[in-house]
Write an enzyme that holds these catalytic residues in place. Structure first.
Site, PDB file in Angstrom:
ATOM      1  CG  ASN A  96      44.491  40.368  45.460  1.00 37.16           C
ATOM      2  OD1 ASN A  96      44.866  39.217  45.367  1.00 37.16           O
ATOM      3  ND2 ASN A  96      43.460  40.728  46.199  1.00 37.16           N
TER       4      ASN A  96
ATOM      5  CG  ASP B 113      41.011  39.152  43.524  1.00 33.54           C
ATOM      6  OD1 ASP B 113      42.184  39.085  43.940  1.00 33.54           O
ATOM      7  OD2 ASP B 113      40.259  38.168  43.501  1.00 33.54           O
TER       8      ASP B 113
END
Length: 171
Positions: free
Chosen positions: A16, A58
């Site tokens: 991420n 995330d």
């Protein structure tokens, strides 16, 4: 990671973007959240497919890359199947990275309405965005993901993947 000795290609995912505050990093944050195919001999990137452009949750997609050969439109095709933390199972043609299919692990996945199979882009539900002026409740999956770094397997006789799944949402 996964390796295809016939194609001499390595497959892996990237994580991420940062910082987590999505307003501080506009755009797709290219090359994050991406499945990559790379020539093992030359190191040349053969393809990159970004699963969650501008990831707000995330959903780092670095886990399992399952290789199989199955019929697509009546033709045996080398495939890569990736159950992602974002709650979507992606299947790519592992020779060229073309998206073959993308579907929700189950109907509780709500940050995305569906993945457009023509563009490969997720169609997001703005209700579950993490933007600063909005308090989102019940985002599914949580940052842990519906599928994280568990153990998977593929049965070529049954042509089925087996995987562990989490059912955790977040605010």
């Amino acid at each position: 990671y996964a390796y295809d000795p016939d194609l001499r290609m390595l497959y892996y995912g990237s994580g991420n973007p940062a910082p987590w505050n999505e307003t501080m990093r506009p755009g797709d944050n290219k090359w994050t959240m991406t499945i990559r195919g790379r020539d093992i001999e030359t190191g040349e990137a053969k393809f990159g497919y970004q699963k969650t452009p501008h990831d707000e949750w995330d959903y780092a997609g670095v886990n399992y890359m399952g290789l199989s050969e199955q019929k697509v439109n009546g033709k045996m095709t080398k495939l890569l199947t990736h159950p992602d933390r974002n709650g979507i199972v992606y299947t790519l043609n592992r020779e060229n990275g073309d998206l073959v299919n993308a579907f929700k692990i189950d109907n509780t996945v709500n940050w995305v309405k569906h993945v457009d199979l023509k563009t490969g882009l997720p169609v997001r539900d703005p209700e579950y965005s993490t933007r600063m002026d909005h308090e989102a409740k019940g985002i599914c999956p949580s940052a842990m993901g519906y599928h994280n770094q568990g153990i998977e397997s593929y049965d070529p006789n049954k042509q089925l993947f087996f995987m562990g799944v989490n059912h955790i949402c977040m605010d």
